[in-house]
Design a protein around this motif. Structure first.
Motif, PDB file in Angstrom:
ATOM      1  N   TYR A 179      -4.628   6.102  -1.650  1.00  0.00           N
ATOM      2  CA  TYR A 179      -3.889   4.895  -1.317  1.00  0.00           C
ATOM      3  C   TYR A 179      -3.903   3.967  -2.543  1.00  0.00           C
ATOM      4  O   TYR A 179      -4.964   3.660  -3.067  1.00  0.00           O
ATOM      5  CB  TYR A 179      -4.537   4.161  -0.135  1.00  0.00           C
ATOM      6  CG  TYR A 179      -4.523   4.967   1.141  1.00  0.00           C
ATOM      7  CD1 TYR A 179      -3.503   4.820   2.059  1.00  0.00           C
ATOM      8  CD2 TYR A 179      -5.537   5.875   1.431  1.00  0.00           C
ATOM      9  CE1 TYR A 179      -3.481   5.545   3.242  1.00  0.00           C
ATOM     10  CE2 TYR A 179      -5.537   6.615   2.600  1.00  0.00           C
ATOM     11  CZ  TYR A 179      -4.507   6.444   3.500  1.00  0.00           C
ATOM     12  OH  TYR A 179      -4.480   7.167   4.663  1.00  0.00           O
ATOM     13  N   LYS A 194       0.746   5.311   0.201  1.00  0.00           N
ATOM     14  CA  LYS A 194      -0.090   6.468   0.528  1.00  0.00           C
ATOM     15  C   LYS A 194       0.493   7.701  -0.161  1.00  0.00           C
ATOM     16  O   LYS A 194       1.689   7.958  -0.077  1.00  0.00           O
ATOM     17  CB  LYS A 194      -0.124   6.704   2.026  1.00  0.00           C
ATOM     18  CG  LYS A 194      -0.910   7.937   2.425  1.00  0.00           C
ATOM     19  CD  LYS A 194      -0.840   8.182   3.922  1.00  0.00           C
ATOM     20  CE  LYS A 194      -1.550   9.466   4.282  1.00  0.00           C
ATOM     21  NZ  LYS A 194      -1.431   9.766   5.703  1.00  0.00           N
ATOM     22  N   VAL A 252       0.854  -1.180   0.000  1.00  0.00           N
ATOM     23  CA  VAL A 252       0.000   0.000   0.000  1.00  0.00           C
ATOM     24  C   VAL A 252       0.895   1.236   0.000  1.00  0.00           C
ATOM     25  O   VAL A 252       1.767   1.374   0.851  1.00  0.00           O
ATOM     26  CB  VAL A 252      -0.924   0.040   1.237  1.00  0.00           C
ATOM     27  CG1 VAL A 252      -1.814   1.273   1.195  1.00  0.00           C
ATOM     28  CG2 VAL A 252      -1.751  -1.224   1.326  1.00  0.00           C
TER      29      VAL A 252
END
Length: 120
Positions: A116, A24, A22
């Motif tokens: 994200y 961000k 992930v």
């Protein structure tokens, strides 16, 4: 005495799936309502994109691109959302190796939101 024999496993041995990463990307619009931000390096399939609304309270459309090709576009003001972009012609996830750009033009001034990017 019991004789033990060892054979092949009854279930196939497969390698585990690659982990999901992930990334961000924090975005903030300037006084003109514009934003142009790059992610960290991403290498792999784009599984999904999550848009976090943040402080946006008016129409602010974020466009996610990779090397000039549009991956997704979403109006952040409609609320936080999970989006699953696919390549139109083959219905497969996007595969990228580099920086992804998030841009807003003509959005609401001085607001923040997060994007994200889930990849494998």
């Amino acid at each position: 005495m019991v004789i033990h024999t060892w054979g092949f496993p009854q279930t196939p041995v497969i390698k585990p799936p690659r982990p999901v990463y992930v990334t961000k990307v924090a975005c903030s619009t300037d006084e003109s309502g514009n934003c142009n931000t790059n992610s960290r390096f991403i290498n792999g399939q784009i599984l999904k994109i999550y848009y976090g609304k943040g402080t946006v309270t008016a129409t602010t459309t974020a466009t996610v691109t990779f090397e000039g090709e549009s991956i997704d576009s979403y109006n952040i003001n409609t609320g936080s959302a999970h989006r699953y972009p696919r390549v139109d012609t083959i219905a497969e996830p996007f595969v990228v190796s580099g920086l992804i750009n998030i841009a807003v033009t003509g959005g609401q001034a001085s607001k923040t939101f997060d994007v994200y990017v889930f990849s494998r």
